[in-house]
Write an enzyme that holds these catalytic residues in place. Structure first.
Site, PDB file in Angstrom:
ATOM      1  N   CYS A  89       0.766  -1.252   0.000  1.00 43.89           N
ATOM      2  CA  CYS A  89       0.000   0.000   0.000  1.00 43.89           C
ATOM      3  C   CYS A  89       0.791   1.292   0.000  1.00 43.89           C
ATOM      4  O   CYS A  89       0.743   2.071  -0.948  1.00 43.89           O
ATOM      5  CB  CYS A  89      -0.958   0.016   1.188  1.00 43.89           C
ATOM      6  SG  CYS A  89      -2.141  -1.348   1.209  1.00 43.89           S
ATOM      7  N   HIS A 110      -2.792   7.143   3.468  1.00 44.92           N
ATOM      8  CA  HIS A 110      -1.786   6.130   3.814  1.00 44.92           C
ATOM      9  C   HIS A 110      -0.348   6.541   3.508  1.00 44.92           C
ATOM     10  O   HIS A 110       0.490   5.701   3.165  1.00 44.92           O
ATOM     11  CB  HIS A 110      -2.108   4.793   3.137  1.00 44.92           C
ATOM     12  CG  HIS A 110      -1.688   3.625   3.988  1.00 44.92           C
ATOM     13  ND1 HIS A 110      -1.923   2.316   3.630  1.00 44.92           N
ATOM     14  CD2 HIS A 110      -1.059   3.568   5.189  1.00 44.92           C
ATOM     15  CE1 HIS A 110      -1.446   1.505   4.558  1.00 44.92           C
ATOM     16  NE2 HIS A 110      -0.910   2.255   5.517  1.00 44.92           N
TER      17      HIS A 110
END
Length: 478
Positions: free
Chosen positions: A96, A150
């Site tokens: 991610c 993120h």
């Protein structure tokens, strides 16, 4: 005698030769108006809108036309019919945070040192590396992010601090909460918060809130388009789904007939359609670059029926094709022929410099690794990839390199995880470790990475090994 009409009045010029100056003066307002209009149009055309949709933990075969899923995905199919589909698009790391940093900065993980997936309270991306939001904002763009950031969860590092004037969503993955299937006590130490324009609006996201995420992101994205339709904008829509835990909105629950994962994919398809329709309804289609990346990395295979399916080897967390090759669609009616497909190869690090070129935006002041690949994207005759190679890493370890034409891929010796048992109903299964020796694959003839051809092409292996060594020395040696 000459009469010159200006609006509803007539200017009488009795002596044309003596009063030619008056005629010129009478024409000046129209000349100036014409110049202003042309300049405004040129300025607007030089700054096309940019829409970038980025999904999380999707799989290559999740959407038609790339795969043949058992649920319908008509909106992604429509986008493909209106743009160009890319089958050889790569990310440099199949996790991610690393994948997002590469996309938004145009830099390898080895340069930014953003590896893996960053948790709550971590600073994430160093501010010395400019984001796509920051560089476009400097060029007069309105910028918005709606979804999963993120790339940092400390003051000064969050999305609203890094070039996005409008924002909503989560600062990290939706599984980093007290409902985590493996480590609820650990992740429960931090509340999963929902942010909006720099403020926490939901202090602790619940399962019910998770069912609303895709809808909320989409509604904010459409509102952003409508609000900024008269000036250039950059819309970044990084969905939380289909990263586990997967939740579909009420209108999509049970709709696919294939389980919750199919329901989630249908809602994401709906979201793509909502954004595409908003662009059209506001008369922006001709001057909007629409980029749809179907995943930041391959599927999280351990979650079985809560994960997607890829035709390629392995998935998330590996540098095999199932981890780093992802579907891409780009629509730009002015220059990209609709309904076309290509197997030209490039990487997510190339998106930033290519957008900068298209929008007449200066590159970041910091050094980047991506290159302008617009000629490849529009399929300009004779266009060549400007890179020598693309590297692939896992955590802080370089594990392989690929020739920039996408044919040859060298795996360095490294361990990797492979699925032992798939999970059911949201519970994870298990992996076991395998060790791969130095291996060369011919992706043109073997895209599934089944046969090692290093003995047949030793010179090609030697060439790629040299590039890997140079990359290792430049980015991974302290």
């Amino acid at each position: 005698m000459i009469f010159f009409k200006m609006g509803t009045k007539k200017i009488k010029l009795k002596k044309f030769r003596c009063n030619f100056t008056y005629l010129i003066l009478a024409l000046i307002p129209f000349a100036v108006l014409g110049c202003k209009t042309d300049t405004a149009n040129d300025s607007k055309a030089s700054k096309p809108n940019v829409v970038l949709i980025f999904l999380d933990d999707g799989a290559f075969d999740d959407f038609a036309p790339f795969g043949n899923p058992q649920y319908p995905t008509p909106n992604v199919e429509t986008l493909a019919e209106e743009g160009r589909s890319f089958y050889n698009f790569y990310v440099p790391q199949a996790v991610c945070s690393a994948s997002r940093a590469a996309l938004l900065t145009g830099s390898y993980p080895g340069r930014t040192k953003v590896f893996g997936a960053h948790g709550p309270g971590e600073p994430g991306l160093d501010p010395q590396f400019a984001t796509m939001g920051e560089v476009l904002q400097k060029n007069g763009y309105k910028t918005g992010i709606f979804g999963k950031w993120h790339l940092g969860d400390k003051p000064g590092h969050r999305s609203h601090d890094r070039g996005f004037e409008e924002s909503s969503g989560l600062m990290y993955s939706n599984d980093m909460w007290s409902g985590h299937p493996e480590n609820p006590e650990y992740w429960g130490k931090w509340p999963l918060q929902y942010w909006k324009n720099g403020e926490v609006v939901i202090d602790s996201v619940t399962a019910q809130h998770q069912t609303e995420l895709t809808k909320w992101y989409t509604q904010d994205a459409v509102s952003f388009i409508e609000k900024n339709k008269d000036e250039p904008f950059f819309l970044y829509l990084p969905h939380s789904m289909p990263h586990v835990p997967v939740f579909a909105g009420e209108k999509f629950q049970g709709k696919s007939g294939t389980g919750v994962y199919g329901d989630v994919m249908m809602e994401l398809d709906w979201s793509v359609g909502q954004v595409n329709d908003a662009i059209k309804k506001n008369g922006l289609e001709a001057n909007t670059l629409f980029v749809f990346i179907a995943s930041d990395n391959g599927p999280w295979l351990a979650y079985g029926d809560h994960a997607g399916i890829t035709r390629f080897r392995e998935g998330k967390g590996t540098i095999f094709e199932g981890g780093v090759r992802n579907p891409l669609i780009i629509k730009y009616p002015e220059e990209i022929k609709a309904g076309t497909i290509t197997r030209k190869t490039f990487s997510s690090i190339d998106i930033l410099p290519t957008i900068c070129k298209l929008t007449n935006t200066p590159l970041p002041e910091n050094e980047i690794d991506g290159k302008d690949v617009w000629d490849l994207i529009v399929d300009k005759p004779g266009a060549q990839n400007p890179h020598q190679y693309y590297p692939f890493s896992n955590d802080a370890n370089l594990q392989g390199v690929m020739s920039s034409d996408g044919r040859w891929k060298l795996h360095l010796r490294h361990p990797y995880r492979t699925l032992s048992k798939a999970g059911v109903g949201g519970a994870p299964g298990s992996y076991y470790q395998e060790d791969l020796d130095t291996t060369l694959y011919d992706l043109l003839h073997d895209p599934y990475e089944k046969g090692n051809v290093i003995d047949s092409y030793p010179e090609k292996a030697k060439e790629l090994l040299k590039l890997a060594t140079q990359h290792q020395e430049k980015f991974y040696t302290e």
